[in-house]
Design an enzyme around this catalytic site. Structure first.
Site, PDB file in Angstrom:
ATOM      1  N   GLU A 176       1.680  -0.337  -5.078  1.00 10.54           N
ATOM      2  CA  GLU A 176       1.104   0.880  -5.092  1.00 10.54           C
ATOM      3  C   GLU A 176       1.977   2.160  -6.192  1.00 10.54           C
ATOM      4  O   GLU A 176       2.547   2.921  -4.976  1.00 10.54           O
ATOM      5  CB  GLU A 176       0.048   1.376  -4.228  1.00 10.54           C
ATOM      6  CG  GLU A 176      -1.036   2.141  -4.331  1.00 10.54           C
ATOM      7  CD  GLU A 176      -1.829   2.839  -3.576  1.00 10.54           C
ATOM      8  OE1 GLU A 176      -2.949   3.692  -3.554  1.00 10.54           O
ATOM      9  OE2 GLU A 176      -1.400   2.518  -2.003  1.00 10.54           O
ATOM     10  N   ASP A 184       0.455  -1.482   0.376  1.00  8.89           N
ATOM     11  CA  ASP A 184       0.075  -0.154   0.169  1.00  8.89           C
ATOM     12  C   ASP A 184       1.240   1.549   0.084  1.00  8.89           C
ATOM     13  O   ASP A 184       2.415   1.297   0.630  1.00  8.89           O
ATOM     14  CB  ASP A 184      -0.768   0.089   1.452  1.00  8.89           C
ATOM     15  CG  ASP A 184      -1.719   1.309   1.196  1.00  8.89           C
ATOM     16  OD1 ASP A 184      -2.454   1.385   0.045  1.00  8.89           O
ATOM     17  OD2 ASP A 184      -1.783   2.002   2.298  1.00  8.89           O
TER      18      ASP A 184
END
Ligand code: NAG
Ligand code: NAG
Ligand code: NAG
Ligand code: NAG
Ligand code: NAG
Ligand code: NAG
Ligand code: NAG
Ligand code: NAG
Ligand code: NAG
Ligand code: NAG
Ligand code: NAG
Length: 533
Positions: A253, A229
């Protein structure tokens, strides 16, 4: 700026090691991922009538997922990505509760809201029994605490495990400049209701602890891959060592539509793969007033900027972006977007609810509980996904070169993009278009085969024979996507057991009318073939 710190020398030293039996990039490339948000996938009791307050916990569990794996496997997925598993804050903040898992407080405890440690281990065992790989979302950018919007946030660092001291964090500043890496990496994200205390991952003690943690996490729970993330919001140097310590493949990400900004993560050896945000934006644009040329252009730019587009995650929906159908709910468009995601280069990633044509827009409304759909396996996008994943899995089984060969563009114009993927014998020739379900009837000739090959269009189970140049006539109607394979590869696969010869639509006088329309169109569209019927 960080860009200048990391140089060629660092990149060479930090090249990835494909390790032992853990799933590596090659293995992941052959998989197809279904993205699950645990709180919203299935409840332990399997109930489908529970209402859900979108900012709060809605009751999904690891056991609920375990009990409903047939739904995922029925679509042909061979991997799942699940939302973060560690303990989060318990508070109900003005930004809602931590139902999504992105607000960690204790990296060494599992999130009891989703079940017990045994529940989680049972889930992993069952996944592996079914040969489904597990990708777990991990948060490395921050630890979280509820706050009252008075800055600087008063954080009680002693509550965090293991980063229980202010010295492990950046001092407070609010991210204000999304073009300045120092600012978006060292300052704190999202300063409302929740303080995301920003970890100083450039400090050796923080990085060492994270690396030790992820190695244990992967080992303790037999995790096969990671989604990292907010990878763009930690320092560059942190990432390759973290991925290497984990011993598994990772998609990090990096939220940007700019090829150089995204692809540098691969070419500098920072990350093996990223969700493909380049295609994401242009794919959306092509179905929302833009053009397929926009998509074709970014494909070319991505191919030259990234060194491995085959390791990117191909997607059109995730938990952060408005659903495709919230922009335009035409079903034919959604089918084309789904077909692109599943048959494109890279690792297909479908977010739960996409196959049910969910329409939620911004967060949290794009996180509808899947039980609202009653897990309907007859939904049109469910059956399309099932067919195309089976087709892709079959192609990979027949030839490992399917995943390692970048697709070739056969034809592209403002409304169409036709690609051929895989070596001859296991190729999939597919065309997406943006005409919508109001699309007209016409014919287009597309290549990718050899003279007289018998082919099947797998979404309608219609057969045809390639002409002397290896071209096939596509009978376009109502904006549906097309996907062709050699008829011989379907034997025994259960895909299109029964087929009929393709041609103009019959009945209701539509055939004659269709022919007239097509003939008129043939005169104005470049690559349309003259009617044979
Ligand atoms: C990746 O893993 C597969 C098994 O899943 C193995 O056959 C292959 O050799 C590995 N590749 C590398 C480069 O280690
Ligand atoms: C944080 O920065 C954003 C701009 O990125 C701004 O809109 C917001 O008001 C700032 N919040 C605080 C608490 O400073
Ligand atoms: C980038 O952000 C950092 C941290 O907020 C700041 O100190 C620096 O001045 C900024 N650089 C530029 C060029 O704006
Ligand atoms: C992994 O398991 C060991 C042994 O039970 C435990 O000490 C350790 O804290 C666990 N690590 C993680 C990250 O769960
Ligand atoms: C991409 O570049 C990185 C860094 O140089 C390297 O480790 C990796 O093996 C490359 N991947 C491919 C497929 O060439
Ligand atoms: C499809 O592309 C055409 C040509 O660029 C464009 O005019 C049209 O709006 C697009 N269709 C959709 C549904 O966005
Ligand atoms: C999309 O493509 C058209 C040409 O087909 C171009 O004029 C337009 O600038 C492109 N838009 C974007 C956002 O790339
Ligand atoms: C499931 O989807 C199919 C196809 O859209 C529809 O005909 C059927 O009514 C749905 N079933 C339920 C229980 O909603
Ligand atoms: C064959 O298909 C290609 C697109 O793949 C097209 O450019 C070409 O014109 C077609 N040939 C004929 C004879 O229609
Ligand atoms: C399909 O396979 C069966 C045996 O598995 C064989 O008898 C049959 O001829 C095959 N059909 C085609 C069209 O290849
Ligand atoms: C197609 O054939 C397979 C066996 O190869 C069978 O399991 C499946 O039920 C059949 N599907 C349909 C729709 O008849």
């Amino acid at each position: 700026m960080r860009t200048s710190i990391i140089g060629a020398a660092v990149a060479t030293v930090l090249a990835f090691a494909d390790v032992g039996s853990a799933a590596n990039a090659t293995e992941w490339k052959s998989r197809s991922i279904y993205q699950v948000m645990i709180d919203r996938y299935a409840r332990t009791d399997g109930s489908t009538d529970a209402t859900c307050e979108m900012h709060e916990f809605c009751g999904g569990t690891w056991k609920g997922l375990l009990n409903n794996l047939d739904y995922i496997q029925g679509m042909g997925f061979t991997a799942i990505q699940i939302s973060p598993i560690v303990k989060n804050i318990d508070d109900d903040t003005s930004a809602g509760a931590a139902y999504h898992g992105y607000w960690p407080v204790d990296n060494y405890a599992l999130n009891e809201k989703f079940g017990t440690e045994q529940d989680f281990k049972d889930l992993v065992d069952e996944l592996h029994k079914r040969d489904i790989l597990l990708m777990v979302d991990v948060v490395v950018n921050h630890m979280a605490q509820a706050f009252d919007n008075v800055v600087p946030p008063k954080v009680d660092y002693s509550k965090f495990n293991p980063f229980n001291d202010e010295k492990y964090f950046h001092s407070y500043c609010n991210v204000t400049d999304w073009e300045n890496a120092t600012n978006y990496q060292d300052c704190w994200l999202y300063p409302y209701g929740i303080a995301l205390a920003d970890l100083a991952t450039e400090k050796t003690e923080v990085a060492d602890e994270m690396n030790k943690w992820v190695k244990e996490l992967v080992a303790n729970y037999s995790i096969d891959g990671l989604r990292i993330d907010a990878a763009k919001h930690v320092n560059d140097e942190f990432l390759p060592a973290f991925v290497e310590a984990s011993g598994v493949f990772a998609l990090g990400e990096v939220l940007t539509g700019k090829p150089d900004d995204m692809c540098r993560y691969q070419t500098l050896g920072l990350l093996p793969g990223m969700p493909n945000y380049l295609d994401f934006y242009k794919l959306n644009l092509a179905f929302n007033g833009g053009s397929m040329v926009n998509l074709t252009d970014i494909r070319n730019e991505g191919a030259s900027a990234c060194n491995d587009t085959l390791a990117l995650g191909s997607f059109i929906e995730n938990h952060d972006m408005p659903r495709f159908a919230s922009l335009n709910d035409d079903l034919a468009l959604a089918k084309n977007a789904m077909a692109y995601v599943l048959l494109n280069d890279g690792i297909p990633t479908v977010y739960q609810g996409q196959e049910q044509h969910f329409k939620g827009n911004g967060t949290p409304f794009n996180r509808e509980p899947l039980w609202d759909s009653k897990y309907n396996k007859s939904a049109p996008l469910y059956t399309l996904t099932s067919t195309l994943n089976k087709v892709r899995n079959n192609a990979i089984k027949r030839s490992s070169d399917y995943i390692s060969s970048p697709s070739k563009t056969l034809w592209a114009d403002v409304n169409h993009l036709c690609l051929s993927k895989g070596p001859y014998g296991s190729q999939v020739v597919f065309c997406i278009n943006n005409k919508s379900s109001k699309g007209d009837s016409y014919q287009v000739s597309v290549g990718g085969f050899q003279a007289n090959d018998k082919v099947v269009e797998v979404l309608t189970c219609k057969t045809s024979t390639a002409d002397a140049t290896g071209n096939v006539t596509m009978y376009m109607r109502r904006g549906e996507p097309k996907a062709y394979v050699l008829a011989s590869v379907l034997n025994g696969t259960g895909i299109c057991n029964t087929t009929v010869e393709d041609g103009l639509e019959q009945g209701n006088g539509a055939g004659a009318l269709g022919a007239t329309t097509s003939m008129l169109l043939a005169a104005v569209i470049g690559s349309v073939v003259v009617l044979l019927a």
